[in-house]
Every structure is written in structure tokens, then in C-alpha cells.
Write an enzyme that holds these catalytic residues in place. Structure first.
Site, PDB file in Angstrom:
ATOM      1  N   ASN A 172     -17.887 -63.359   5.181  1.00  0.00           N
ATOM      2  CA  ASN A 172     -17.198 -64.610   4.261  1.00  0.00           C
ATOM      3  C   ASN A 172     -17.297 -64.357   2.591  1.00  0.00           C
ATOM      4  O   ASN A 172     -18.412 -64.403   2.366  1.00  0.00           O
ATOM      5  CB  ASN A 172     -17.605 -66.033   4.683  1.00  0.00           C
ATOM      6  CG  ASN A 172     -17.028 -67.028   3.715  1.00  0.00           C
ATOM      7  OD1 ASN A 172     -15.774 -67.482   3.813  1.00  0.00           O
ATOM      8  ND2 ASN A 172     -17.943 -67.469   2.662  1.00  0.00           N
ATOM      9  N   GLU A 173     -15.988 -64.479   2.147  1.00  0.00           N
ATOM     10  CA  GLU A 173     -16.185 -64.387   0.487  1.00  0.00           C
ATOM     11  C   GLU A 173     -17.186 -63.446   0.117  1.00  0.00           C
ATOM     12  O   GLU A 173     -17.947 -63.777  -0.706  1.00  0.00           O
ATOM     13  CB  GLU A 173     -16.306 -65.790  -0.209  1.00  0.00           C
ATOM     14  CG  GLU A 173     -15.336 -66.663   0.429  1.00  0.00           C
ATOM     15  CD  GLU A 173     -15.282 -67.998  -0.310  1.00  0.00           C
ATOM     16  OE1 GLU A 173     -16.338 -68.118  -1.321  1.00  0.00           O
ATOM     17  OE2 GLU A 173     -14.534 -68.625  -0.276  1.00  0.00           O
TER      18      GLU A 173
ATOM     19  N   GLU B 182      -9.259 -70.710   4.464  1.00  0.00           N
ATOM     20  CA  GLU B 182      -9.828 -71.634   3.482  1.00  0.00           C
ATOM     21  C   GLU B 182      -8.448 -72.114   2.689  1.00  0.00           C
ATOM     22  O   GLU B 182      -8.203 -71.415   1.854  1.00  0.00           O
ATOM     23  CB  GLU B 182     -11.089 -71.412   2.760  1.00  0.00           C
ATOM     24  CG  GLU B 182     -12.432 -71.315   3.623  1.00  0.00           C
ATOM     25  CD  GLU B 182     -13.406 -71.129   3.061  1.00  0.00           C
ATOM     26  OE1 GLU B 182     -13.548 -71.479   1.782  1.00  0.00           O
ATOM     27  OE2 GLU B 182     -14.389 -70.446   3.352  1.00  0.00           O
TER      28      GLU B 182
ATOM     29  N   GLU C  43     -18.209 -76.360   8.132  1.00  0.00           N
ATOM     30  CA  GLU C  43     -19.221 -75.628   7.599  1.00  0.00           C
ATOM     31  C   GLU C  43     -20.477 -76.324   7.533  1.00  0.00           C
ATOM     32  O   GLU C  43     -20.390 -77.784   7.479  1.00  0.00           O
ATOM     33  CB  GLU C  43     -18.925 -75.191   6.153  1.00  0.00           C
ATOM     34  CG  GLU C  43     -19.783 -74.411   5.639  1.00  0.00           C
ATOM     35  CD  GLU C  43     -19.637 -73.625   4.263  1.00  0.00           C
ATOM     36  OE1 GLU C  43     -20.340 -72.849   3.701  1.00  0.00           O
ATOM     37  OE2 GLU C  43     -18.389 -74.065   3.752  1.00  0.00           O
TER      38      GLU C  43
ATOM     39  N   TYR D  52      -7.789 -72.576  -2.988  1.00  0.00           N
ATOM     40  CA  TYR D  52      -7.689 -74.116  -3.128  1.00  0.00           C
ATOM     41  C   TYR D  52      -6.860 -74.639  -4.413  1.00  0.00           C
ATOM     42  O   TYR D  52      -6.620 -73.987  -5.305  1.00  0.00           O
ATOM     43  CB  TYR D  52      -9.082 -74.492  -3.477  1.00  0.00           C
ATOM     44  CG  TYR D  52     -10.074 -74.241  -2.252  1.00  0.00           C
ATOM     45  CD1 TYR D  52     -10.361 -75.103  -1.265  1.00  0.00           C
ATOM     46  CD2 TYR D  52     -10.883 -73.051  -2.330  1.00  0.00           C
ATOM     47  CE1 TYR D  52     -11.218 -75.051  -0.446  1.00  0.00           C
ATOM     48  CE2 TYR D  52     -11.953 -73.023  -0.902  1.00  0.00           C
ATOM     49  CZ  TYR D  52     -11.917 -73.816  -0.195  1.00  0.00           C
ATOM     50  OH  TYR D  52     -12.783 -73.786   0.914  1.00  0.00           O
TER      51      TYR D  52
ATOM     52  N   GLN E 107     -12.209 -79.296   4.650  1.00  0.00           N
ATOM     53  CA  GLN E 107     -13.013 -79.057   5.892  1.00  0.00           C
ATOM     54  C   GLN E 107     -12.476 -80.227   6.732  1.00  0.00           C
ATOM     55  O   GLN E 107     -11.785 -81.348   6.338  1.00  0.00           O
ATOM     56  CB  GLN E 107     -14.247 -78.901   5.714  1.00  0.00           C
ATOM     57  CG  GLN E 107     -14.711 -77.514   4.797  1.00  0.00           C
ATOM     58  CD  GLN E 107     -16.249 -77.197   4.851  1.00  0.00           C
ATOM     59  OE1 GLN E 107     -16.976 -77.885   5.446  1.00  0.00           O
ATOM     60  NE2 GLN E 107     -16.257 -76.193   4.111  1.00  0.00           N
TER      61      GLN E 107
END
Length: 510
Positions: free
Chosen positions: A173-174, A313, A26, A259, A362
Site C-alpha cells: 500500500n502506498e 482510497e 484500517e 482525497y 473509511q
């Protein structure tokens, strides 16, 4: 105590998609700029502005796909800002990550050049949050249209005659958060609209990935599967029904984000006690529950498993390193991260009937990075080494395993001591990846496999250390790296060994 791992080759069927071993880059902190892109005039050796050392290291992982440009950045990214002569590209503010100014020197051409250097599939995430349908349609046309058209002609004007190959494309995204704070019912309609204009300009259809749930938001999955997979026919007439079926909304994948972190108190990546070690082992095992429960909803609407779960992610999230920009999410990477990586990859392997792709967050200098850079220096993290050890599972056939093991207990809580997955490659070699979550003691393991004979050969590689906080630094880049493991006893039908504490072990049997 002895733990037992039983491998049933007679039930093997699913293939572990290599795309489970995907990565994510990103426009965030020093991931793209400095980590990947240094510019053609940089004293750091590069090819067309892209760091040679980073590319060579990544190629050793057999990276199958790379997600770009975000992340939260994607829903504020307007792709035409990043094409044409670099000196003419407008500078923009990265509102999500530090509000720094960037010059757009790394855009579509540079990203696809990186993918070609890595021999990896590009996975581009489109802008739904602040972008238009036309903007998304034109980006696809610019990248993939071979014949004459306005966007193909613009691509040629910018120096690229032939189109690129693009298989994976994300529709936002999100969008429940930084991508627009939308309700799922609203996003589901937007998805139906936007994906309609993601045209196929080649014989290879674009694989469309919808924004999926955050962690345990099962309502989001319910609505997206109902709206994205439903074959409701509005008219009884057969001809009209066929037209409806042909044009119905398509969803090839649904993205899940999770996460391993403590939202209430972001901890240090390198300064922690066993309490924090245990906490993160427990937290990362939640991935198993999330996949099982989201899969159950998907199975209800899609029993044939035509829609894949895309965990694009995942990874650890700690407090940033001292003295660094909080918006850059730069953190170190220890043996604890290696265990988190191994556990997650084992979980994805074991659920490869539904999980087609995953992307660690990432790739460079951000969150659970596989590579860290500082100027011309580069180091490989423990997470990098796990990906390198586990690449043997890519496109191999999953072997179902049952594990009988003790528990790792801290205080009044416990988790299973071992976490395992296994596969067989095309040459017949069997690979077993084992994580020992206990930082204090090793465990004797007997592995039963019906094709093990007295003449079978076993070899292994292990990642471990005496200190749970060990990590590589620019001053000591090889504090932790894989070592040979060959302490096996092989008998007909079984192999016995002792796995050390806090370790990731990959065994090969042939």
C-alpha cells in the site's frame, strides 16, 4: 434556464461493478477498535465481539467488499501477531496513527468473521514495506489452503477447519510513501517478486492489486503498466516462450489514491462558508481528470482493458474534531460530504469500463465515514445515505448520458452545475443519480429517454437541507436523511422536474 439530460439506451454495454461501492477499514483511530470491535464481554450488543448495530446498518448498503488492515498500517502489520488465543497475542504500537498501543484482538479470524457477517468479499492488503515474501505467502496459505500444510494446520489449531474464500489481495500500500518511500522502478521489481508467491490454493485465482499512483503521478502508472503487463519474450524458442508467458508477472488491478482535501490548510468539516463549499466541489471533480489520464496510459499498454483501475482510497479529508487525537482522523460529515460522495460515485459509474473497484475512506469513525459511534451510540452520516440511495446501480448496466447544463459560479471560477450517471437493472428499471452542486439555486431539468411513455412511473428519493453545514449528531441523529421526491411531469419521451439546490437525487423510472 432548463438543463437537459439525454440518456442513450442503444449504446448501453458496460456493467457497473458492484465493487465500486466498496469500503475500507484500517487500524486507525476508532475505526476497528470501538467502531467495529468491542469484544465479546462488552455491554454493547455484539456477535463474537463485533458490534451488531454497525453490522446491521452496513448490511443495508449491500457492501460488496471490505479492504483491511490498511492503509499505512498494512505495511507494518505482521499477521501472525493477530492469530491464536487473544490473551497470548502481543501488543503492538501503531506507529502511523497516534502511536497508540493495540492488543491485536482483531486479526485475521475476526476480520473474516466480519466479512461473513456482512456477506462481503474480503480485500486484504499485504505487507511489502516491512514484511517478507515468505510472510505474505504463508498468509495466503493460512487463509485459503484446504489440504494439509503447515499454515492450514496452524489455522485448524486456531479453531478454523475450512479455509476462507479470498479473491482480492493487495501487494503493498502506498509504497511511494508510508509503505517504503520507493521509486516506482524499484517497487515494480518488488511487485513482480512478491506477487509470484501469492499462490492460488483453490480453483478461484487470487485477484492481485498492485500499488498504483498517488493522484497525478502518471509516471508511476506508466512504469507499472509497462512492467506489469509487458509480454516481452526473452528467447525465440517456442517452448521457452510458453513457459515465460505462463510465469510472467500478473497484475489484475492498479490502485489509485486521491482525497478531496486542501493540503495547505485542513479546514473544518462543519464550520465553512460557500467559498469552502465551492472549493471542495472543484477539488473532487479532479477525480474525472485523473481517471481519464491514468486510463489513457493504461489503454496504451492494455487496450483490451484486462487490468482494472482500483480507486481503493478516496473521500474528504478535513481537520479533526476539536478535542480528539490528531492521529485518529475523526471528522464529522455534512451535506457537503454527501455531494462529494455522489459526484465520485457518478464518476466511477461512468468509467466502469476501466474502474472495477473503489473504497471510500473509511467505514467507521475515520475521515469520510458512513457511520460514527460514541460508546453504545451510533449515527448514520449523509455519506451513508448516499451509498444507500446509490446501491441501485450495483451490477446494473451503465446508460451513457450527455448533460447540457449551466454552471455554478463562485467569484471568478465555475464548475458544471449538475453531475449525473444512469443505469438499468435486470428488471428493466432505469435509475438516474443527479447531484446539484449549486448551494443557492435549484434547476429545472428535462430528461430525455426514448422508452419513457405516458404510462411510465417515476419516483425518487432526495438528500438535501436548508443549511449546507447540516450534519447528524448523537443528540440529533436524523437532522439529515433521504426524503421522498415525486414532483415529476411525465410525457412521451421525457420527464421534467426541478432539482433543489445542494442536493443528491436518485430517480427510478419504470
Amino acid at each position: 434556464m432548463t438543463s437537459f439530460i439525454n440518456i442513450n439506451k442503444s449504446e448501453k454495454k458496460e456493467v457497473i461493478s458492484r465493487h465500486i461501492y466498496g469500503h475500507f477499514a484500517e487500524h486507525l483511530g476508532r475505526c476497528v477498535y470501538e467502531g467495529i470491535w468491542v469484544g465479546e464481554d462488552s455491554p454493547i450488543p455484539n456477535t463474537r465481539g463485533i458490534r451488531n448495530d454497525v453490522v446491521e446498518a452496513l448490511k443495508k448498503l449491500n457492501i460488496p467488499n471490505l479492504r483491511w488492515p490498511g492503509g499505512c498500517f498494512a505495511d507494518e502489520y505482521h499477521w501472525k501477531d493477530g492469530i491464536g488465543p487473544r490473551e497470548s497475542r502481543p501488543s503492538i504500537i501503531n506507529n502511523n496513527w497516534g502511536k497508540v498501543t493495540e492488543n491485536n484482538h482483531f486479526g485475521t479470524h475476526e476480520f473474516l468473521d466480519l466479512c461473513e457477517q456482512l456477506d462481503t468479499e474480503p480485500y486484504i492488503c499485504g505487507n511489502v514495506g516491512s514484511g517478507t515474501v515468505q510472510e505474505m505467502q504463508e498468509w495466503i496459505e493460512y487463509i485459503t489452503q484446504e489440504g494439509k500444510s503447515p499454515m492450514a494446520d496452524l489455522r485448524r489449531k486456531n479453531g478454523r477447519d475450512k479455509p476462507w474464500k479470498l479473491k482480492y489481495f493487495g501487494i503493498g500500500n502506498e509504497n511511494w510513501g508510508c509503505g517504503g518511500k520507493m521509486r516506482v522502478e524499484y517497487y515494480a521489481d518488488l511487485y513482480r517478486r512478491y506477487q509470484t508467491f501469492v499462490r492460488d490454493y483453490t480453483d478461484t485465482p487470487i485477484y492481485k492489486i498492485a500499488c498504483g499512483p498517488s493522484e497525478a503521478d502518471y509516471h508511476w502508472t506508466e512504469v507499472m503498466m509497462r512492467e506489469g503487463v509487458s509480454r516481452t519474450e526473452p528467447y525465440p524458442d517456442k517452448v521457452v516462450t510458453d513457459i515465460w508467458e505462463h510465469h510472467r508477472p500478473e497484475m489484475d488491478g492498479l490502485a489509485l489514491h486521491f482525497y478531496t482535501r486542501n493540503r495547505a490548510n485542513y479546514d473544518s468539516a462543519t464550520e465553512f462558508t460557500e467559498e469552502k463549499w465551492f472549493d471542495y466541489m472543484k477539488r473532487t471533480l479532479v477525480m474525472e481528470e485523473l481517471i481519464q489520464k491514468h486510463t489513457a496510459i493504461m489503454d496504451k499498454y492494455d487496450p483490451e482493458k484486462n487490468v482494472d483501475l482500483i480507486v481503493d482510497e478516496w473521500g474528504t479529508w478535513f481537520k479533526v474534531e476539536r478535542g480528539t487525537n490528531p492521529g485518529f482522523l475523526y471528522q464529522q460529515n455534512t451535506l457537503r460530504d454527501a455531494l462529494v460522495a455522489g459526484i465520485n460515485l457518478n464518476i466511477f459509474n461512468n468509467h466502469c469500463d476501466r474502474v472495477h473497484m473503489a473504497n471510500v475512506a473509511q467505514m467507521v469513525n475515520v475521515l469520510q465515514a458512513v457511520i460514527l459511534t460514541e460508546g453504545e451510540k451510533m449515527i448514520l452520516t449523509p455519506t451513508y445515505h448516499v451509498f444507500e440511495m446509490y446501491k441501485v446501480h450495483q451490477d446494473a448496466t451503465l446508460l451513457p448520458v450527455s448533460v447540457s447544463t449551466g454552471t455554478y459560479t463562485y467569484g471568478e471560477e465555475s464548475v458544471p452545475m449538475l453531475n449525473v450517471s444512469a443505469s438499468q437493472d435486470d428488471s428493466g428499471k432505469v435509475h438516474i443519480s443527479i447531484c446539484n452542486l449549486d448551494p443557492n439555486k435549484g434547476e429545472k431539468i428535462t430528461c430525455n429517454l426514448d422508452e419513457i411513455t405516458g404510462s411510465s412511473k417515476a419516483s425518487g428519493r432526495i438528500l438535501t437541507a436548508d443549511d449546507m453545514t447540516v450534519h447528524n449528531t448523537f443528540e440529533a441523529p436524523e437532522n439529515i436523511k433521504p426524503d421522498v421526491f415525486n414532483e415529476f411531469e411525465v410525457e412521451d419521451g421525457k420527464i421534467t422536474f426541478t432539482i433543489p439546490s445542494k442536493s443528491v437525487l436518485v430517480i427510478e423510472i419504470q
